[in-house]
Every structure is written in C-alpha cells, then in structure tokens.
Design an enzyme around this catalytic site. Structure first.
Site, PDB file in Angstrom:
ATOM      1  N   LYS A 121       1.849   4.520  -2.401  1.00  0.00           N
ATOM      2  CA  LYS A 121       1.034   5.569  -2.199  1.00  0.00           C
ATOM      3  C   LYS A 121       2.265   6.377  -3.209  1.00  0.00           C
ATOM      4  CE  LYS A 121      -2.900   6.716  -0.814  1.00  0.00           C
ATOM      5  NZ  LYS A 121      -3.818   7.217  -1.756  1.00  0.00           N
TER       6      LYS A 121
ATOM      7  N   TYR B 275       0.777  -1.090   0.005  1.00  0.00           N
ATOM      8  CA  TYR B 275       0.067   0.289   0.534  1.00  0.00           C
ATOM      9  C   TYR B 275       1.414   1.098   0.315  1.00  0.00           C
ATOM     10  CZ  TYR B 275      -2.433   3.928   2.139  1.00  0.00           C
ATOM     11  OH  TYR B 275      -3.361   4.956   1.728  1.00  0.00           O
TER      12      TYR B 275
ATOM     13  N   ASN C  61      -2.930   9.788  10.242  1.00  0.00           N
ATOM     14  CA  ASN C  61      -4.008   9.050  10.450  1.00  0.00           C
ATOM     15  C   ASN C  61      -5.504   9.236  10.983  1.00  0.00           C
ATOM     16  OD1 ASN C  61      -1.605   7.342  11.692  1.00  0.00           O
ATOM     17  ND2 ASN C  61      -2.430   5.893  11.008  1.00  0.00           N
TER      18      ASN C  61
END
Length: 308
Positions: free
Chosen positions: A145, A141, A170
C-alpha cells in the site's frame, strides 16, 4: 460521468457501485471474482470479469468505455496471506495499480481515488494517527500500500494525474468477507450466526478503528469532486475499540452462548490502531455518521439473515 470501479463485486466496491449508480453515473466494474461475488453486482453496472494484472484486457476496457473517474478498490487485503505469499501480494497490489495508472495516463482520466490502509502506519502507538506520521508497515500488505501510494504521487508529479488516497481504518458492514481489514467483524458475526465458538488471536486488548462501509462510500464520492485537492486522507472514526469489546457486543446481539478461546497473535498484525480524520473532515466535507452499535447490529443481522 463514466466511472470505473475496480473490485466492484467486492465488499466496499459493490456498495460504492450502488451509490454511484443511485447518483446517476454510468459505472463500469472490473473484477476477477477471486474474492468478489456476482451476487454483489449491481444489475445496472457494466461488468467485465477481468484481472487488473492483465494489461491488454484492461486497455480494451479503457479504450471502449471513455472512463473519466477511477475508484481503485481491487486488492489483496489479507495480512497473513501477504506474509506467506509476498510475491503474489505484490503482483496484485503493486503491478495491478501500475497497470491502472498507466491506463489513466493514456486515456486522460480526470482523477483516481485509491483505497489505501491504516496498515501503512504500522504499529505506531501515538494514536489517533495523522497523515504525516512516519510510514512503518509491519506486513507485506502494508508495504504494498505504501508503494502504491508512492506510484500514484509520482504519476501526479510526472503526468498531472489528479488523485485522492484514502487510508481506510477497519471497514465493516454488510457483504463483508474475511478478506477485509475489518474482517474480524465478519469472522465473529458469521461464527455466531452459525452457532460456532470464537477464537481471538492475541490477548484481545489490541484495538481497531471500525468505520462503517456506507460512511466509507460517502467519503469516496466526496473525494471525486474536482475541487478536492490531490492528497492523502484518513477515512476513519478516530475511536479505538478492543477486540474483546467487539466480541462482547456481538455476543450480546447474537444471544449465542459461544465459547471464546485465545491463540497466539498473528505475524504482521498491529496492536493498536486509530486514525485522525481531521483532514477528511476539512477537505472532503465528510465525517462518519454511523455509530458502532447500530452499525454492528446491522452487520450481524445481515449475516444472521444469510443463514436462514
């Protein structure tokens, strides 16, 4: 302006859509509803239930809607899923952004604002991290990005497409699902609202930089200003909070006598995370204004209310 929000039925995208409409913009939402929800959609947005990986469908939308600004929120964001299904993760997070970038180039979009992630930094203990830190993702992941960021920068160099890459820490808040990087807030809040026990992966002393969704939305809206130079900006609080501390706060709000168990840490998860937001404060004229306790209380109350 005519503004496209990919993933606009999702957690962050729906909050962003609401704010843009409130400011008077004409908003087009593209979402395949795989993780987004119709109930999150603003009734004033133009909605297309389409997948950004379907280039022909995407082009029909760009050809029709005269889009000026693109906010790209659509993504596969689950780290464990990316570790088990790297091909599917790359299909959406890399091929999807290339499709969107190609449409931006072809239809003269003024600027793209991209939702990147703290996952690009990997397990770097020198927190809070600045944007010039080495990129060492520990998950597929995070790797997607990084790759997407490089494509965006190459489109700017090659075709002159302006951009703002926002590296979220987050994100948490109302409408959150388990698919976001701040998903632990959702998982704990939902479990406590249903009277269930909690499981912490790892020792619980791993830290995260929790930033409230409405603060993230404000950063996005600031970033679309033409005066903001193309660049990369951390969107964060710069403050570390351990998962054990998060657990205690939510237990206090819920008043639920839940049991807490610990399991093995998950592959790809980083141990400590906090991002320096100085660049965003300077270039975007933005700073987070929501403190963790009221933000978590609002989030827990939202999920507790859903269970009524």
């Amino acid at each position: 302006m005519n503004i496209l929000v990919t993933g606009g039925a999702g957690f962050i995208g729906s909050h962003l859509t609401d704010a843009l409409i409130e400011e008077g913009h004409h908003v087009i939402v593209v979402d395949n509803l795989r993780t987004g929800s119709r109930k999150n959609l603003n009734s004033q947005a133009v909605f297309y239930e389409e997948d950004i990986c379907h280039a022909d469908a995407l082009e029909r939308i760009f050809a029709k809607e005269n889009i000026q600004i693109v906010f790209h929120e659509a993504a596969q964001t689950l780290v464990p899923y990316s570790m088990e299904y790297p091909k599917e993760d790359a299909q959406l997070n890399i091929m999807g952004i290339i499709n969107v970038l190609d449409m931006c180039r072809k239809y003269d979009v003024k600027k793209i604002i991209f939702s990147s992630s703290a996952a690009v930094y990997g397990d770097n203990v020198h927190v809070p991290l600045k944007e010039d830190q080495p990129l060492m993702p520990t998950s597929f992941y995070g790797l997607t990005k990084v790759t997407a960021e490089k494509y965006i920068q190459m489109y700017q160099k090659t075709f002159g497409l302006s951009y703002a890459i926002l590296r979220y820490s987050n994100v948490y808040g109302e409408r959150q699902g388990r698919h976001g990087e701040g998903g632990v807030v959702y998982v704990f809040s939902k479990a406590l609202a249903q009277g269930q026990d909690l499981t912490i992966y790892g020792d619980g002393e791993q830290s995260r930089d929790f930033v409230y969704v409405k603060d993230v939305v404000r950063a996005n809206i600031k970033a679309m200003d033409a005066a903001v130079p193309s660049g990369i900006y951390n969107v964060s609080t710069g403050i570390e909070t351990t998962i054990n501390a998060l657990k205690e706060i939510l237990l206090y709000f819920s008043r639920v006598p839940a049991q807490v168990s610990y399991a093995d840490a998950r592959s790809g998860d980083i141990y400590c995370s906090a991002l320096d937001n100085t660049a965003a404060k300077q270039a975007l004229q933005w700073k987070p204004i929501t403190k963790l306790l009221p933000g978590l209380q609002a989030t827990y109350s939202y999920f507790a209310g859903e269970e009524l």
